[in-house]
Scaffold this motif. Structure first.
Motif, PDB file in Angstrom:
ATOM      1  N   ARG A  42       0.687  -1.335  -0.060  1.00  0.00           N
ATOM      2  CA  ARG A  42      -0.125  -0.123   0.002  1.00  0.00           C
ATOM      3  C   ARG A  42       0.858   1.521   0.071  1.00  0.00           C
ATOM      4  NH1 ARG A  42      -3.731   0.415   4.989  1.00  0.00           N
ATOM      5  NH2 ARG A  42      -4.011  -1.797   4.584  1.00  0.00           N
ATOM      6  N   GLU A  45       2.131   1.997  -3.637  1.00  0.00           N
ATOM      7  CA  GLU A  45       1.217   2.439  -4.255  1.00  0.00           C
ATOM      8  C   GLU A  45       1.039   3.876  -4.280  1.00  0.00           C
ATOM      9  OE1 GLU A  45      -2.248  -0.053  -3.763  1.00  0.00           O
ATOM     10  OE2 GLU A  45      -1.194  -1.768  -4.733  1.00  0.00           O
ATOM     11  N   THR A  46       0.673   4.177  -2.681  1.00  0.00           N
ATOM     12  CA  THR A  46       0.763   5.587  -2.384  1.00  0.00           C
ATOM     13  C   THR A  46       1.786   6.416  -2.862  1.00  0.00           C
ATOM     14  OG1 THR A  46      -0.581   4.962  -0.467  1.00  0.00           O
ATOM     15  CG2 THR A  46       0.174   7.220  -0.255  1.00  0.00           C
ATOM     16  N   LYS A  47       3.029   6.096  -3.108  1.00  0.00           N
ATOM     17  CA  LYS A  47       4.008   6.906  -3.366  1.00  0.00           C
ATOM     18  C   LYS A  47       4.188   6.791  -4.811  1.00  0.00           C
ATOM     19  CE  LYS A  47       7.729   5.844   0.095  1.00  0.00           C
ATOM     20  NZ  LYS A  47       8.788   4.946   0.484  1.00  0.00           N
ATOM     21  N   LYS A  48       3.578   6.168  -5.615  1.00  0.00           N
ATOM     22  CA  LYS A  48       3.585   6.261  -7.079  1.00  0.00           C
ATOM     23  C   LYS A  48       2.472   7.181  -7.434  1.00  0.00           C
ATOM     24  CE  LYS A  48       4.674   1.476  -8.621  1.00  0.00           C
ATOM     25  NZ  LYS A  48       4.328   0.295  -9.056  1.00  0.00           N
ATOM     26  N   GLN A  49       1.208   7.226  -6.665  1.00  0.00           N
ATOM     27  CA  GLN A  49       0.316   8.252  -6.657  1.00  0.00           C
ATOM     28  C   GLN A  49       0.786   9.608  -6.366  1.00  0.00           C
ATOM     29  OE1 GLN A  49      -2.818   7.154  -4.186  1.00  0.00           O
ATOM     30  NE2 GLN A  49      -3.928   5.575  -5.691  1.00  0.00           N
ATOM     31  N   VAL A  50       1.624   9.637  -5.364  1.00  0.00           N
ATOM     32  CA  VAL A  50       2.334  11.170  -5.128  1.00  0.00           C
ATOM     33  C   VAL A  50       3.073  11.486  -6.056  1.00  0.00           C
ATOM     34  CG1 VAL A  50       3.865  12.260  -3.398  1.00  0.00           C
ATOM     35  CG2 VAL A  50       1.996  10.554  -2.405  1.00  0.00           C
ATOM     36  N   GLU A  51       3.822  10.663  -6.674  1.00  0.00           N
ATOM     37  CA  GLU A  51       4.644  11.129  -7.881  1.00  0.00           C
ATOM     38  C   GLU A  51       3.939  11.493  -9.097  1.00  0.00           C
ATOM     39  OE1 GLU A  51       7.276   7.751  -8.727  1.00  0.00           O
ATOM     40  OE2 GLU A  51       8.427   8.003  -6.611  1.00  0.00           O
ATOM     41  N   TYR A  52       2.799  10.593  -9.273  1.00  0.00           N
ATOM     42  CA  TYR A  52       1.839  11.195 -10.590  1.00  0.00           C
ATOM     43  C   TYR A  52       1.226  12.549 -10.201  1.00  0.00           C
ATOM     44  CZ  TYR A  52      -2.294  11.395 -13.342  1.00  0.00           C
ATOM     45  OH  TYR A  52      -3.274  11.554 -13.897  1.00  0.00           O
ATOM     46  N   TYR A  53       0.825  12.706  -8.956  1.00  0.00           N
ATOM     47  CA  TYR A  53       0.140  14.121  -8.598  1.00  0.00           C
ATOM     48  C   TYR A  53       1.279  15.001  -8.528  1.00  0.00           C
ATOM     49  CZ  TYR A  53      -4.215  11.620  -8.040  1.00  0.00           C
ATOM     50  OH  TYR A  53      -5.386  10.956  -8.270  1.00  0.00           O
ATOM     51  N   GLU A  54       2.607  14.664  -8.254  1.00  0.00           N
ATOM     52  CA  GLU A  54       3.284  16.030  -8.387  1.00  0.00           C
ATOM     53  C   GLU A  54       3.794  16.379  -9.883  1.00  0.00           C
ATOM     54  OE1 GLU A  54       6.583  14.650  -6.086  1.00  0.00           O
ATOM     55  OE2 GLU A  54       5.955  15.259  -4.121  1.00  0.00           O
ATOM     56  N   GLU A  56       1.594  15.934 -12.243  1.00  0.00           N
ATOM     57  CA  GLU A  56       0.490  16.741 -12.811  1.00  0.00           C
ATOM     58  C   GLU A  56       0.375  18.202 -12.149  1.00  0.00           C
ATOM     59  OE1 GLU A  56      -1.581  15.841 -15.057  1.00  0.00           O
ATOM     60  OE2 GLU A  56      -0.417  14.408 -15.269  1.00  0.00           O
TER      61      GLU A  56
END
Length: 101
Positions: A42, A45-54, A56
């Motif tokens: 988990r 996955e959260t780190k990947k989401q943080v990278e994606y939103y950064e 964006e």
């Protein structure tokens, strides 16, 4: 080594207590091995989401900087997305039908 010799080694009270403690910590406890693995997945996955939103946020910040610097681009975006117009203009919106007969 036969079974009786193995039992004699495990007959020590410290070894028995240590084994019981290890079983409780590894499998029964709230923070057992299975929960740790699940939490690790988990976290990844959260780190990947943080990278994606950064990424964006950086893209949107670049667009915002360009809009603040370039008034022509700001006017084009305002006309296309928000249907804004000048005082002396009339804008007609033509919508195409997507249905084929």
């Amino acid at each position: 080594m036969n079974f009786k010799e193995i039992l004699k080694k495990f007959n020590n009270k410290y070894i028995i207590v240590t084994l019981i403690f290890a079983v409780i910590i590894l499998f029964v406890d709230r923070y057992n091995v299975f929960n740790q693995v699940k939490n690790h997945k988990r976290l990844k996955e959260t780190k990947k989401q943080v990278e994606y939103y950064e990424r964006e946020i950086n893209k949107q910040q670049d667009i915002l900087d360009n809009l603040n610097k370039d008034s022509v681009m700001m006017e084009r975006i305002a006309r296309e997305k928000y249907m804004m117009k000048r005082d002396n203009e009339v804008i007609y919106v033509i919508e195409a039908d997507d249905e084929e007969n």
